[in-house]
Design a protein around this motif. Structure first.
Motif, PDB file in Angstrom:
ATOM      1  N   MET A   1      62.563  36.865  53.239  1.00 28.62           N
ATOM      2  CA  MET A   1      61.301  37.520  52.951  1.00 28.62           C
ATOM      3  C   MET A   1      61.297  38.953  53.486  1.00 28.62           C
ATOM      4  N   SER A   2      60.567  39.811  52.798  1.00 28.92           N
ATOM      5  CA  SER A   2      60.456  41.203  53.211  1.00 28.92           C
ATOM      6  C   SER A   2      59.325  41.357  54.222  1.00 28.92           C
ATOM      7  N   SER A   3      58.993  42.595  54.509  1.00 28.62           N
ATOM      8  CA  SER A   3      57.869  42.880  55.410  1.00 28.62           C
ATOM      9  C   SER A   3      56.587  43.052  54.623  1.00 28.62           C
ATOM     10  N   ALA A   4      56.458  42.369  53.466  1.00 27.40           N
ATOM     11  CA  ALA A   4      55.286  42.508  52.603  1.00 27.40           C
ATOM     12  C   ALA A   4      53.965  42.309  53.335  1.00 27.40           C
TER      13      ALA A   4
ATOM     14  N   ARG B   1      45.345  42.034  54.873  1.00 28.96           N
ATOM     15  CA  ARG B   1      44.339  42.527  55.814  1.00 28.96           C
ATOM     16  C   ARG B   1      44.380  41.615  57.039  1.00 28.96           C
ATOM     17  N   LYS B   2      45.162  42.013  57.997  1.00 32.32           N
ATOM     18  CA  LYS B   2      45.430  41.144  59.147  1.00 32.32           C
ATOM     19  C   LYS B   2      44.181  40.853  59.969  1.00 32.32           C
TER      20      LYS B   2
ATOM     21  N   HIS C   1      41.521  39.842  58.935  1.00 34.77           N
ATOM     22  CA  HIS C   1      40.834  38.667  58.376  1.00 34.77           C
ATOM     23  C   HIS C   1      41.632  37.378  58.557  1.00 34.77           C
ATOM     24  N   LEU C   2      42.759  37.471  59.219  1.00 32.76           N
ATOM     25  CA  LEU C   2      43.584  36.290  59.472  1.00 32.76           C
ATOM     26  C   LEU C   2      43.256  35.719  60.845  1.00 32.76           C
ATOM     27  N   PRO C   3      43.488  34.402  61.073  1.00 34.89           N
ATOM     28  CA  PRO C   3      44.150  33.441  60.191  1.00 34.89           C
ATOM     29  C   PRO C   3      43.264  33.041  59.010  1.00 34.89           C
ATOM     30  N   HIS C   4      43.906  32.574  57.942  1.00 37.27           N
ATOM     31  CA  HIS C   4      43.171  32.191  56.738  1.00 37.27           C
ATOM     32  C   HIS C   4      42.442  30.864  56.944  1.00 37.27           C
ATOM     33  N   ILE C   5      41.602  30.505  55.980  1.00 37.00           N
ATOM     34  CA  ILE C   5      40.780  29.299  56.119  1.00 37.00           C
ATOM     35  C   ILE C   5      41.297  28.126  55.291  1.00 37.00           C
ATOM     36  N   TRP C   6      42.449  28.274  54.627  1.00 34.09           N
ATOM     37  CA  TRP C   6      42.954  27.182  53.796  1.00 34.09           C
ATOM     38  C   TRP C   6      43.417  26.005  54.653  1.00 34.09           C
ATOM     39  N   CYS C   7      43.314  24.833  54.091  1.00 34.08           N
ATOM     40  CA  CYS C   7      43.683  23.613  54.815  1.00 34.08           C
ATOM     41  C   CYS C   7      45.178  23.606  55.141  1.00 34.08           C
ATOM     42  N   PRO C   8      45.567  22.930  56.214  1.00 35.50           N
ATOM     43  CA  PRO C   8      46.996  22.756  56.490  1.00 35.50           C
ATOM     44  C   PRO C   8      47.685  22.069  55.311  1.00 35.50           C
TER      45      PRO C   8
ATOM     46  N   TYR D   1      42.006  38.586  51.661  1.00 43.45           N
ATOM     47  CA  TYR D   1      43.169  38.813  52.514  1.00 43.45           C
ATOM     48  C   TYR D   1      44.124  39.882  51.978  1.00 43.45           C
ATOM     49  N   VAL D   2      43.969  40.251  50.706  1.00 43.70           N
ATOM     50  CA  VAL D   2      44.917  41.186  50.088  1.00 43.70           C
ATOM     51  C   VAL D   2      44.460  42.627  50.303  1.00 43.70           C
ATOM     52  N   ASN D   3      45.366  43.448  50.798  1.00 47.46           N
ATOM     53  CA  ASN D   3      45.076  44.849  51.064  1.00 47.46           C
ATOM     54  C   ASN D   3      45.339  45.667  49.800  1.00 47.46           C
ATOM     55  N   ALA D   4      44.365  45.642  48.904  1.00 51.15           N
ATOM     56  CA  ALA D   4      44.427  46.385  47.645  1.00 51.15           C
ATOM     57  C   ALA D   4      42.995  46.655  47.221  1.00 51.15           C
ATOM     58  N   GLN D   5      42.799  47.096  45.982  1.00 46.17           N
ATOM     59  CA  GLN D   5      41.452  47.187  45.431  1.00 46.17           C
ATOM     60  C   GLN D   5      41.076  45.764  45.004  1.00 46.17           C
TER      61      GLN D   5
END
Length: 277
Positions: A14-17, A23-24, A26-33, A73-77
């Motif tokens: 994986m890259s450093s994407a 948007r760090k 706002h992390l950690p995310h809320i999705w279930c394990p 969570y995505v750093n875009a428009q």
């Protein structure tokens, strides 16, 4: 032609994407394990990085549901729209700003249930939007209700004795409505997911990638697969590489690229050609 086995054999670190595209704060995310949405989102932003896209040139649109949280969570428009309305919003953006890369991430209920009519017309128009349909085969955020893609016989909170209705095939719907790029993948092979999403993002027209994704909390727990690893193994054992969603093999689900039409005009370009004429 890239196939699933090639993807497994050609794993790339994986890259450093995340450093650029998340948007760090706002992390950690809320999705279930064990949820597959994070796996899919990671592959999406990996492709943004590989394509060299800039954050301000990407519009990332979601509707309502578990998948809808991705836009936060995505750093875009980004736009988090109302239920089922991600595609008409994305269509308006692409018509107004054809220079932007417009990506819509949808759930199965959001995309082809409540937003089904919008899905059909986005495909018919061949608008230059990439639609990533996360198909976990259930309404996850609102309590595990039956969705259009819930397999016949499967249980949910609203079908405790099993779903009596036939399930909707997202790829067949996309093909029938006129989408010019149509593919199906699954989260048990994330590298292949990324490769196909990368092709879809570069497609000049309406591109649909259906991603079969695990929901251990609702679909899995109600249907004998509470462990996400069980669900991933099920994907591996019950899918096969195909050229068409009509292909059959012992009742298994066909995956692969089913259409890649580079000749049909994209809508926003057709409108501009009309104005210039």
């Amino acid at each position: 032609m890239v196939n699933e086995n090639d993807a497994e054999a050609s794993f790339v670190p994986m890259s450093s994407a995340p450093d650029k595209w998340l948007r760090k704060e706002h992390l950690p995310h809320i999705w279930c394990p064990g949820c597959g949405i994070g796996t899919i989102l990671r592959q999406v932003i990996e492709q943004f990085t590989k394509l060299g896209w800039k954050n301000d040139d990407v519009v990332f649109v979601t509707g309502i549901g578990c998948t809808g949280r991705a836009s936060g969570y995505v750093n875009a428009q980004t736009l988090h729209t109302i239920h089922g309305r991600a595609l008409p919003t994305a269509t308006g953006i692409k018509m107004a700003r054809p220079d932007m890369h417009v990506v819509a991430m949808l759930g199965d209920g959001d995309g082809v249930g409540i937003g089904g009519n919008h899905f059909i017309h986005a495909a018919k128009r061949n608008i230059g939007v990439t639609a990533i349909v996360v198909n976990n085969r259930i309404y996850g955020m609102t309590g595990g209700q039956v969705s259009p893609t819930t397999p016949q016989g499967s249980k949910s909170t609203t079908t405790p004795y099993g779903n009596v209705e036939p399930s909707m095939d997202v790829c067949k719907l996309a093909l029938g409505a006129g989408a010019t790029f149509v593919a199906r993948v699954h989260t048990a092979n994330p590298v292949y997911v990324g490769q196909i999403i990368g092709r879809a993002l570069q497609h000049d027209g309406f591109a649909v990638v259906e991603v079969l994704s695990q929901c251990p909390t609702y679909f899995g727990r109600f249907n004998g697969m509470p462990d996400p690893v069980q669900m991933l193994q099920w994907f591996k054992e019950n899918t096969f590489m195909a050229k068409s969603p009509e292909d059959e093999k012992e009742g298994k689900i066909p995956i692969g690229v089913f259409k890649d039409d580079k000749t049909t005009p994209e809508l926003s370009k057709s409108y501009r050609n009309l104005w210039e004429a």
